[in-house]
Write a protein that holds these residues in place. Structure first.
Motif, PDB file in Angstrom:
ATOM      1  N   ARG A 183      -4.427  28.507   5.963  1.00  0.00           N
ATOM      2  CA  ARG A 183      -3.662  29.350   6.883  1.00  0.00           C
ATOM      3  C   ARG A 183      -3.023  30.520   6.132  1.00  0.00           C
ATOM      4  NH1 ARG A 183      -1.551  28.054  11.999  1.00  0.00           N
ATOM      5  NH2 ARG A 183       0.143  29.400  12.699  1.00  0.00           N
ATOM      6  N   SER A 184      -2.441  30.236   4.962  1.00  0.00           N
ATOM      7  CA  SER A 184      -1.815  31.292   4.169  1.00  0.00           C
ATOM      8  C   SER A 184      -2.831  32.343   3.754  1.00  0.00           C
ATOM      9  CB  SER A 184      -1.149  30.685   2.928  1.00  0.00           C
ATOM     10  OG  SER A 184      -0.093  29.815   3.297  1.00  0.00           O
ATOM     11  N   GLU A 185      -4.054  31.893   3.445  1.00  0.00           N
ATOM     12  CA  GLU A 185      -5.089  32.834   3.025  1.00  0.00           C
ATOM     13  C   GLU A 185      -5.476  33.759   4.169  1.00  0.00           C
ATOM     14  OE1 GLU A 185      -9.322  32.763   0.567  1.00  0.00           O
ATOM     15  OE2 GLU A 185      -8.651  30.960   1.650  1.00  0.00           O
ATOM     16  N   VAL A 186      -5.697  33.191   5.350  1.00  0.00           N
ATOM     17  CA  VAL A 186      -6.076  34.006   6.507  1.00  0.00           C
ATOM     18  C   VAL A 186      -4.971  34.998   6.856  1.00  0.00           C
ATOM     19  CG1 VAL A 186      -6.561  33.972   8.979  1.00  0.00           C
ATOM     20  CG2 VAL A 186      -7.662  32.318   7.485  1.00  0.00           C
ATOM     21  N   LEU A 187      -3.737  34.529   6.952  1.00  0.00           N
ATOM     22  CA  LEU A 187      -2.638  35.423   7.327  1.00  0.00           C
ATOM     23  C   LEU A 187      -2.373  36.470   6.249  1.00  0.00           C
ATOM     24  CD1 LEU A 187      -0.185  32.884   9.010  1.00  0.00           C
ATOM     25  CD2 LEU A 187      -1.727  34.532  10.109  1.00  0.00           C
ATOM     26  N   GLY A 188      -2.619  36.104   4.984  1.00  0.00           N
ATOM     27  CA  GLY A 188      -2.488  37.084   3.917  1.00  0.00           C
ATOM     28  C   GLY A 188      -3.521  38.190   4.045  1.00  0.00           C
ATOM     29  N   LEU A 189      -4.756  37.813   4.361  1.00  0.00           N
ATOM     30  CA  LEU A 189      -5.800  38.816   4.578  1.00  0.00           C
ATOM     31  C   LEU A 189      -5.475  39.684   5.785  1.00  0.00           C
ATOM     32  CD1 LEU A 189      -8.994  36.669   3.901  1.00  0.00           C
ATOM     33  CD2 LEU A 189      -8.179  38.587   2.522  1.00  0.00           C
ATOM     34  N   TRP A 190      -4.923  39.060   6.833  1.00  0.00           N
ATOM     35  CA  TRP A 190      -4.560  39.818   8.037  1.00  0.00           C
ATOM     36  C   TRP A 190      -3.479  40.841   7.729  1.00  0.00           C
ATOM     37  CZ3 TRP A 190      -5.918  41.959  12.118  1.00  0.00           C
ATOM     38  CH2 TRP A 190      -5.052  42.289  13.166  1.00  0.00           C
ATOM     39  N   ASP A 191      -2.530  40.481   6.864  1.00  0.00           N
ATOM     40  CA  ASP A 191      -1.500  41.444   6.452  1.00  0.00           C
ATOM     41  C   ASP A 191      -2.121  42.632   5.732  1.00  0.00           C
ATOM     42  OD1 ASP A 191       0.695  40.168   7.515  1.00  0.00           O
ATOM     43  OD2 ASP A 191       1.120  39.008   5.707  1.00  0.00           O
ATOM     44  N   GLU A 192      -3.152  42.364   4.902  1.00  0.00           N
ATOM     45  CA  GLU A 192      -3.830  43.456   4.204  1.00  0.00           C
ATOM     46  C   GLU A 192      -4.523  44.393   5.196  1.00  0.00           C
ATOM     47  OE1 GLU A 192      -6.421  42.208   1.093  1.00  0.00           O
ATOM     48  OE2 GLU A 192      -4.978  40.785   0.259  1.00  0.00           O
ATOM     49  N   VAL A 193      -5.149  43.785   6.206  1.00  0.00           N
ATOM     50  CA  VAL A 193      -5.832  44.589   7.238  1.00  0.00           C
ATOM     51  C   VAL A 193      -4.830  45.499   7.934  1.00  0.00           C
ATOM     52  CG1 VAL A 193      -7.005  44.479   9.473  1.00  0.00           C
ATOM     53  CG2 VAL A 193      -7.703  42.950   7.636  1.00  0.00           C
ATOM     54  N   LYS A 194      -3.672  44.946   8.314  1.00  0.00           N
ATOM     55  CA  LYS A 194      -2.663  45.741   9.008  1.00  0.00           C
ATOM     56  C   LYS A 194      -2.147  46.878   8.127  1.00  0.00           C
ATOM     57  CE  LYS A 194       0.024  42.316  10.117  1.00  0.00           C
ATOM     58  NZ  LYS A 194       1.214  41.622  10.674  1.00  0.00           N
ATOM     59  N   GLN A 195      -1.995  46.599   6.842  1.00  0.00           N
ATOM     60  CA  GLN A 195      -1.542  47.647   5.933  1.00  0.00           C
ATOM     61  C   GLN A 195      -2.564  48.774   5.828  1.00  0.00           C
ATOM     62  OE1 GLN A 195      -0.524  45.834   2.179  1.00  0.00           O
ATOM     63  NE2 GLN A 195       0.889  44.373   3.137  1.00  0.00           N
ATOM     64  N   GLU A 196      -3.858  48.410   5.810  1.00  0.00           N
ATOM     65  CA  GLU A 196      -4.912  49.421   5.754  1.00  0.00           C
ATOM     66  C   GLU A 196      -4.916  50.264   7.030  1.00  0.00           C
ATOM     67  OE1 GLU A 196      -8.586  47.500   5.020  1.00  0.00           O
ATOM     68  OE2 GLU A 196      -8.093  46.928   2.961  1.00  0.00           O
ATOM     69  N   ILE A 197      -4.697  49.622   8.174  1.00  0.00           N
ATOM     70  CA  ILE A 197      -4.670  50.347   9.446  1.00  0.00           C
ATOM     71  C   ILE A 197      -3.504  51.333   9.471  1.00  0.00           C
ATOM     72  CG2 ILE A 197      -4.275  50.093  11.933  1.00  0.00           C
ATOM     73  CD1 ILE A 197      -5.785  47.416  11.761  1.00  0.00           C
TER      74      ILE A 197
ATOM     75  N   ASP B  61       0.406  24.792   9.636  1.00  0.00           N
ATOM     76  CA  ASP B  61       1.320  25.358   8.652  1.00  0.00           C
ATOM     77  C   ASP B  61       2.223  24.230   8.140  1.00  0.00           C
ATOM     78  OD1 ASP B  61       2.649  27.194   7.127  1.00  0.00           O
ATOM     79  OD2 ASP B  61       3.895  27.958   8.765  1.00  0.00           O
ATOM     80  N   PRO B  62       2.375  24.001   6.848  1.00  0.00           N
ATOM     81  CA  PRO B  62       1.794  24.856   5.792  1.00  0.00           C
ATOM     82  C   PRO B  62       0.403  24.362   5.390  1.00  0.00           C
ATOM     83  CG  PRO B  62       3.278  23.257   4.829  1.00  0.00           C
ATOM     84  CD  PRO B  62       3.301  22.994   6.322  1.00  0.00           C
ATOM     85  N   SER B  63      -0.444  25.279   5.008  1.00  0.00           N
ATOM     86  CA  SER B  63      -1.747  24.954   4.437  1.00  0.00           C
ATOM     87  C   SER B  63      -2.256  26.177   3.692  1.00  0.00           C
ATOM     88  CB  SER B  63      -2.750  24.542   5.520  1.00  0.00           C
ATOM     89  OG  SER B  63      -3.098  25.644   6.332  1.00  0.00           O
TER      90      SER B  63
ATOM     91  N   MET C  88     -14.202  34.566   7.714  1.00  0.00           N
ATOM     92  CA  MET C  88     -13.409  33.372   7.454  1.00  0.00           C
ATOM     93  C   MET C  88     -12.983  32.703   8.764  1.00  0.00           C
ATOM     94  SD  MET C  88     -10.046  32.975   5.032  1.00  0.00           S
ATOM     95  CE  MET C  88     -10.993  33.468   3.589  1.00  0.00           C
ATOM     96  N   LEU C  89     -12.593  33.521   9.736  1.00  0.00           N
ATOM     97  CA  LEU C  89     -12.220  32.956  11.036  1.00  0.00           C
ATOM     98  C   LEU C  89     -13.420  32.320  11.729  1.00  0.00           C
ATOM     99  CD1 LEU C  89      -9.735  35.667  12.311  1.00  0.00           C
ATOM    100  CD2 LEU C  89      -9.213  33.261  11.871  1.00  0.00           C
ATOM    101  N   ARG C  90     -14.598  32.919  11.555  1.00  0.00           N
ATOM    102  CA  ARG C  90     -15.804  32.305  12.122  1.00  0.00           C
ATOM    103  C   ARG C  90     -16.053  30.948  11.472  1.00  0.00           C
ATOM    104  NH1 ARG C  90     -19.658  35.954  11.034  1.00  0.00           N
ATOM    105  NH2 ARG C  90     -19.595  36.917  13.087  1.00  0.00           N
ATOM    106  N   LYS C  91     -15.897  30.880  10.151  1.00  0.00           N
ATOM    107  CA  LYS C  91     -16.118  29.622   9.445  1.00  0.00           C
ATOM    108  C   LYS C  91     -15.175  28.543   9.967  1.00  0.00           C
ATOM    109  CE  LYS C  91     -14.082  28.843   5.632  1.00  0.00           C
ATOM    110  NZ  LYS C  91     -13.577  28.890   4.232  1.00  0.00           N
ATOM    111  N   HIS C  92     -13.902  28.878  10.133  1.00  0.00           N
ATOM    112  CA  HIS C  92     -12.935  27.896  10.632  1.00  0.00           C
ATOM    113  C   HIS C  92     -13.259  27.486  12.073  1.00  0.00           C
ATOM    114  CE1 HIS C  92     -10.479  27.846   7.115  1.00  0.00           C
ATOM    115  NE2 HIS C  92     -10.043  29.099   7.229  1.00  0.00           N
ATOM    116  N   ARG C  93     -13.711  28.453  12.885  1.00  0.00           N
ATOM    117  CA  ARG C  93     -14.069  28.113  14.279  1.00  0.00           C
ATOM    118  C   ARG C  93     -15.234  27.141  14.319  1.00  0.00           C
ATOM    119  NH1 ARG C  93     -17.927  29.768  17.358  1.00  0.00           N
ATOM    120  NH2 ARG C  93     -18.426  31.644  16.145  1.00  0.00           N
TER     121      ARG C  93
END
Length: 291
Positions: free
Chosen positions: A59-73, A54-56, A1-6
């Motif tokens: 952005r909320s989708e990316v940061l939400g996924l990032w929170d999931e990654v951190k929880q898994e770590i 922000d807000p968009s 997703m970050l690649r797509k936005h870049r």
């Protein structure tokens, strides 16, 4: 997703990496789904750089996924499954070797040149046991066995990854003259090398003592590790030359250093015995030690 936005923002990996002070290779690893050290602040800064304010919803989708990654770590750390398998043996190797093991685990090609001893990936258990006793004579029997287990798991990796990992090993003939553990152990080691030389992903060649002038005379023992392209195919992890000493190790990545070691490998190969002649030499050494 970050690649797509870049890509949509028209930003290069170089520009995006510079924006958050990481290398383009590191950014590429992140975009390919590999673990890197990156913070929430850096993720947010990337989104700003890509025009995802922000807000968009994006952005909320990316940061939400990032929170999931951190929880898994965090969950993986609590369960003890976040580190490489070799970390379970971290009390059995020098601190500098941890980085090498992580590189070894992801390499696609390993080229080794050794002047005095059989490299660890090729050591017979009894040869390895003798080397452990030489380096650490007061080590307990339990710790000796754990070090042997670590070596066995590294060697198993070499066998299991026969389709994705190849190894070339160039050995000075002097290696066969040293006999840690005595003649019986060296006979076992030489027979083991004959067996290893028959594997499709392993190439073994000995450099005769009378080979004449070659670059192997002026370089230390070293290991060149090369890595597969990243899935994005835009970047490749740079090769690394590993040079180990009695008190530590060097990890060399500069292009000119890699080129010099590649030239050394090419020069050593020119004077080395063929793989077939090398196997015959191993067999003769085994017979001589058994006599």
């Amino acid at each position: 997703m970050l690649r797509k936005h870049r890509v949509c923002a028209g930003k290069s990996q170089l520009a995006a990496g510079l924006h958050i002070e990481i290398s383009p290779q590191t950014l590429g690893r992140m975009e390919d789904g590999q673990k890197i050290k990156i913070s929430t602040v850096q993720i947010a800064s990337l989104l700003d750089f890509y025009g995802i304010g922000d807000p968009s919803a994006e952005r909320s989708e990316v940061l939400g996924l990032w929170d999931e990654v951190k929880q898994e770590i965090r969950s993986a750390k609590r369960s003890g499954s976040s580190a490489g398998w070799w970390r379970a043996y971290s009390d059995q190797y020098a601190y500098h070797f941890d980085q090498y093991l992580s590189l070894e685990a992801t390499a696609r090609r390993i080229t080794i040149f050794h002047l005095a001893l059989i490299p660890g990936l090729l050591q017979h258990p009894n040869y390895r046991r003798a080397m452990i006793r030489i380096a650490d004579p007061g080590l307990s029997a339990v710790d000796v066995e754990r070090r042997l287990e670590l070596a066995a798991r590294r060697q198993a990796m070499l066998a299991e990854r026969s389709d994705t990992l190849s190894m070339k090993c160039l050995l000075s003939e002097a290696v066969l003259g040293h006999k840690p553990g005595g003649r019986t152990v060296m006979a076992e080691q030489a027979r083991y090398l004959v067996d290893l030389a028959g594997r499709p992903n392993i190439s073994l060649q000995v450099v005769p003592l009378d080979a004449g002038d070659h670059l192997g005379l002026v370089v230390q023992s070293f290991t060149l590790l090369e890595f597969p392209p990243l899935p994005s195919r835009n970047l490749t992890e740079p090769p690394v030359v590993y040079v180990e000493g009695y008190e530590g190790a060097l990890y060399l990545e500069h292009g000119s250093v890699i080129d010099r070691h590649r030239r050394a490998i090419a020069g050593i190969e020119q004077v080395a015995l063929s793989e077939s002649d090398t196997r015959q030499l191993f067999s003769r050494v085994a017979e001589e030690c058994e006599a």
